[in-house]
Design an enzyme around this catalytic site. Sequence first.
Site, PDB file in Angstrom:
ATOM      1  N   ARG A 113       0.845  -1.191   0.000  1.00 12.03           N
ATOM      2  CA  ARG A 113       0.000   0.000   0.000  1.00 12.03           C
ATOM      3  C   ARG A 113       0.884   1.246   0.000  1.00 12.03           C
ATOM      4  O   ARG A 113       1.962   1.242   0.579  1.00 12.03           O
ATOM      5  CB  ARG A 113      -0.890   0.031   1.246  1.00 12.03           C
ATOM      6  CG  ARG A 113      -2.105  -0.862   1.184  1.00 12.03           C
ATOM      7  CD  ARG A 113      -2.973  -0.708   2.421  1.00 12.03           C
ATOM      8  NE  ARG A 113      -2.290  -1.154   3.618  1.00 12.03           N
ATOM      9  CZ  ARG A 113      -1.747  -0.358   4.522  1.00 12.03           C
ATOM     10  NH1 ARG A 113      -1.809   0.959   4.393  1.00 12.03           N
ATOM     11  NH2 ARG A 113      -1.150  -0.860   5.579  1.00 12.03           N
ATOM     12  N   TYR A 262      -1.562  -3.683  -6.509  1.00  9.01           N
ATOM     13  CA  TYR A 262      -1.276  -4.478  -5.319  1.00  9.01           C
ATOM     14  C   TYR A 262      -2.284  -4.312  -4.182  1.00  9.01           C
ATOM     15  O   TYR A 262      -2.633  -3.185  -3.802  1.00  9.01           O
ATOM     16  CB  TYR A 262       0.118  -4.125  -4.773  1.00  9.01           C
ATOM     17  CG  TYR A 262       0.684  -5.266  -3.943  1.00  9.01           C
ATOM     18  CD1 TYR A 262       1.305  -6.341  -4.563  1.00  9.01           C
ATOM     19  CD2 TYR A 262       0.542  -5.296  -2.569  1.00  9.01           C
ATOM     20  CE1 TYR A 262       1.784  -7.408  -3.826  1.00  9.01           C
ATOM     21  CE2 TYR A 262       1.028  -6.365  -1.817  1.00  9.01           C
ATOM     22  CZ  TYR A 262       1.645  -7.418  -2.455  1.00  9.01           C
ATOM     23  OH  TYR A 262       2.109  -8.475  -1.729  1.00  9.01           O
ATOM     24  N   LYS A 271      -9.470  -2.172   2.172  1.00  8.68           N
ATOM     25  CA  LYS A 271      -9.201  -1.001   3.000  1.00  8.68           C
ATOM     26  C   LYS A 271     -10.002   0.219   2.522  1.00  8.68           C
ATOM     27  O   LYS A 271     -10.497   1.003   3.330  1.00  8.68           O
ATOM     28  CB  LYS A 271      -7.696  -0.695   3.014  1.00  8.68           C
ATOM     29  CG  LYS A 271      -6.871  -1.868   3.574  1.00  8.68           C
ATOM     30  CD  LYS A 271      -7.219  -2.104   5.012  1.00  8.68           C
ATOM     31  CE  LYS A 271      -6.910  -3.477   5.548  1.00  8.68           C
ATOM     32  NZ  LYS A 271      -5.559  -3.925   5.669  1.00  8.68           N
ATOM     33  N   HIS A 291     -10.269  -2.068  11.823  1.00  6.12           N
ATOM     34  CA  HIS A 291      -9.183  -2.941  11.342  1.00  6.12           C
ATOM     35  C   HIS A 291      -8.952  -4.025  12.396  1.00  6.12           C
ATOM     36  O   HIS A 291      -7.965  -3.999  13.125  1.00  6.12           O
ATOM     37  CB  HIS A 291      -7.932  -2.075  11.136  1.00  6.12           C
ATOM     38  CG  HIS A 291      -6.822  -2.739  10.383  1.00  6.12           C
ATOM     39  ND1 HIS A 291      -5.508  -2.339  10.486  1.00  6.12           N
ATOM     40  CD2 HIS A 291      -6.816  -3.772   9.502  1.00  6.12           C
ATOM     41  CE1 HIS A 291      -4.746  -3.092   9.702  1.00  6.12           C
ATOM     42  NE2 HIS A 291      -5.510  -3.969   9.101  1.00  6.12           N
ATOM     43  N   SER A 312      -1.063  -3.239  10.581  1.00  5.21           N
ATOM     44  CA  SER A 312      -0.710  -4.165   9.509  1.00  5.21           C
ATOM     45  C   SER A 312       0.561  -4.938   9.858  1.00  5.21           C
ATOM     46  O   SER A 312       1.525  -4.351  10.378  1.00  5.21           O
ATOM     47  CB  SER A 312      -0.484  -3.379   8.215  1.00  5.21           C
ATOM     48  OG  SER A 312      -1.642  -2.644   7.918  1.00  5.21           O
ATOM     49  N   CYS A 314       1.090  -7.109  12.183  1.00  9.22           N
ATOM     50  CA  CYS A 314       1.371  -7.201  13.619  1.00  9.22           C
ATOM     51  C   CYS A 314       0.644  -8.349  14.299  1.00  9.22           C
ATOM     52  O   CYS A 314       0.537  -8.386  15.525  1.00  9.22           O
ATOM     53  CB  CYS A 314       1.038  -5.891  14.307  1.00  9.22           C
ATOM     54  SG  CYS A 314       2.193  -4.584  13.859  1.00  9.22           S
ATOM     55  N   ASP A 337      -9.070  -9.537   9.436  1.00 10.32           N
ATOM     56  CA  ASP A 337      -8.566  -8.193   9.117  1.00 10.32           C
ATOM     57  C   ASP A 337      -9.558  -7.067   9.400  1.00 10.32           C
ATOM     58  O   ASP A 337      -9.147  -5.999   9.810  1.00 10.32           O
ATOM     59  CB  ASP A 337      -8.146  -8.154   7.638  1.00 10.32           C
ATOM     60  CG  ASP A 337      -7.183  -7.012   7.324  1.00 10.32           C
ATOM     61  OD1 ASP A 337      -6.186  -6.861   8.047  1.00 10.32           O
ATOM     62  OD2 ASP A 337      -7.438  -6.264   6.366  1.00 10.32           O
ATOM     63  N   ARG A 432       2.228 -12.096  -0.053  1.00  7.94           N
ATOM     64  CA  ARG A 432       0.941 -12.469   0.545  1.00  7.94           C
ATOM     65  C   ARG A 432       0.320 -13.696  -0.115  1.00  7.94           C
ATOM     66  O   ARG A 432       0.633 -14.027  -1.256  1.00  7.94           O
ATOM     67  CB  ARG A 432      -0.040 -11.306   0.383  1.00  7.94           C
ATOM     68  CG  ARG A 432       0.475 -10.003   1.011  1.00  7.94           C
ATOM     69  CD  ARG A 432      -0.427  -9.475   2.047  1.00  7.94           C
ATOM     70  NE  ARG A 432       0.151  -8.409   2.843  1.00  7.94           N
ATOM     71  CZ  ARG A 432      -0.342  -8.020   4.002  1.00  7.94           C
ATOM     72  NH1 ARG A 432      -1.410  -8.619   4.512  1.00  7.94           N
ATOM     73  NH2 ARG A 432       0.211  -7.051   4.691  1.00  7.94           N
TER      74      ARG A 432
END
Length: 648
Positions: A113, A262, A271, A291, A312, A314, A337, A432
């Site tokens: 991102r 991406y 998001k 989130h 993100s 974590c 998420d 990912r």
Amino acid sequence: MPEFGEGYEESASCGSEIGRFNKQLKQSSHGFFHHLRGVSVIYGDINVLTEKARSYVEDKVDLCRPKNIHICDGSDAENTNLLSLLQKQGTIEPLPKYKNCWLARTNPADTARVESKTFICTEKKTDTIPTPTEGVKGTLGNWMAPQQMDQAVVERFNNCMKNRTMYVIPFSMGPVGSSLSKIGIQITDSPYVVASMRIMTRIGENVAKVMTEDTEFVKCLHSVGTPANGVVEMPSWPCDPERTLIMHKPQNMEIVSYGSGYGGNSLLGKKCFALRIGSTIAKKEGWLAEHMLILGITKNGVKRYIAAAFPSACGKTNLAMMTPTLPGYQVECVGDDIAWMRFDENNQLRAINPENGFFGVAPGTSNSSNPIAMKTIFKNTIFTNVAKTSDGGVYWEGMENDIDENVEITDWRGKPWNRKTSKTPAAHPNSRFCTPASQCPIIDPLWESPEGVPISAILFGGRRPAGVPLITEAKNWKHAVFMGASLRSEATAAAEHKGKVIMHDPFAMRPFFGYNFGHYLDHWLSMEKRTNQLPKVFLVNWFRKSNEGQFLWPGFGENCRVLDWILRRLDNEDCASKTPIGFIPKKNSMNFEGLSDIDFDELFRIDPEFWKQEISSIEKYFHDQVGQDLPQAIEEECKSLKKHFVNC
Ligand code: GTP
Ligand code: SPV
Ligand code: MN
């Protein structure tokens, strides 16, 4: 470049699907809406769209002038053909070691991102971001004026699809037809995005069919773009990193994203919609778009649900799928998420996972850290920017013990990679997997329940190598909101930030607020007026390190010991001591049975020097970044905490 339909090949394994697909192609080419604004519809039925949706598509056809149009129906045949087209274009390659798994390699300039290029567009700047102190750069989002957005769109999108197919994807965030779900229409020129959206959201005719003329939908326009000089550096992954721009106009429920293929930049349901536009809808309608992962935990036959916000990379996916090491516990996954949460008529907070798949960080995922993810991802999955093995499988940092030692490895850029001598990582740190949630062996039986699951506790957490205890319980709701607001974490590879600096990341939402963070805090504080059944709130930190730089806590499956303490607190067990920063476990109150070398004192040490500095950073942050928009209750929390430490 091969076109959709040209990619068709008769194959023994999917002959019948291809047959159906071909028939569909014929049908649409003879169908009523055989053209839209002069452009042929080569696949799908434009009649499934409502008037409003069709008119949105028409506008964008006029703007982007694609070569042709494909209305996604979400069928298996469509997917098979898109995958074969992607393979022909060199965007993906098969991973024959697994069933229906694919590897995509992006342009190395498009791997995460881009927060600096992400904007919210409102008439008034203060609707988007608080006004920072003079001379200070705002870090709580980027604002753009409507005229500026209009200009940026024209500059980038005019004719941008001229040699490409425009895909139109009707999609639902949340189970199709649930009253908590919301619908979007994404237009994109990337078949990779279509294949990924099919995993991450519910797409196609089923969604279009539940729409009526009154159904509001989020308008999502996406193009991977073409650089201004017309030169596409990597034809298998077109993008335009120089001019990448991700824009949101909450007032029109509109998202416009240019230049990147991406993740969160291009899978607009995630998001952009579920968090940025979602949070603005939630504010208006009185709910929360966060989130957060959602997990169910059963202990002695009693099941409760917990939501947790970590920035993100974590640990959300890991916690959402954890395998508890303590006997008698079971964890089930609702989402990894995003959570949409609201209080129901009985004042109970309920959450749905608006997504349909996991777009998870690959490195660090292994049979020892996250065996459940490893059981989920080896079928029907698109891997992006991981390394591959000579036996047709995938590899990334953390999988050392999960592959045959004789295989050869090719890194994420497609170059040979050697375990002993290579100095760069085999997989990109933000590589990912994109995999269907339904494949998760511990997916919760209620994960698609239209009314959502009842939430008993909320966790905030981040990567804090120093100072922050393993677990702290908030004293009350205002303190809980303060805890969320003062969340900080080490930067990760999920965005473009360099180094391991500790960043403020309030509510793990800093990159995802759709409106002024000060107003967001007001909204959270207002929940106290809505219900007498607020969830308990905790701050966790799996990442505290010793002076020697070792993690003090084993993490992963052992995190169930922290969840166990939380459940006991929900049952009002007297196992907590009060400290200035909140409640922490009484000595010996956590179940450490079977663990050796746990330094309880160090894990829970509250160092006054650290906290003095921490509070002054938080105070400065609030002052500089939130200023006049900081709710008084939060300022008071900060002051009262400061008082405890100044005289230490
Ligand atoms: P996004 O998808 O970017 O929102 O990330 P996420 O919050 O879902 O993070 P994820 O669970 O994918 O974890 C990211 C990294 O943190 C991985 O490399 C994990 O191995 C690591 N990690 C997760 N949980 C733990 C833990 O309990 N302890 C330690 N030391 N590392 C962890
Ligand atoms: C995150 O960065 O929080 C993610 C990955 O979950 S992305 O979808 O790219 O936003
Ligand atoms: Mn995330």
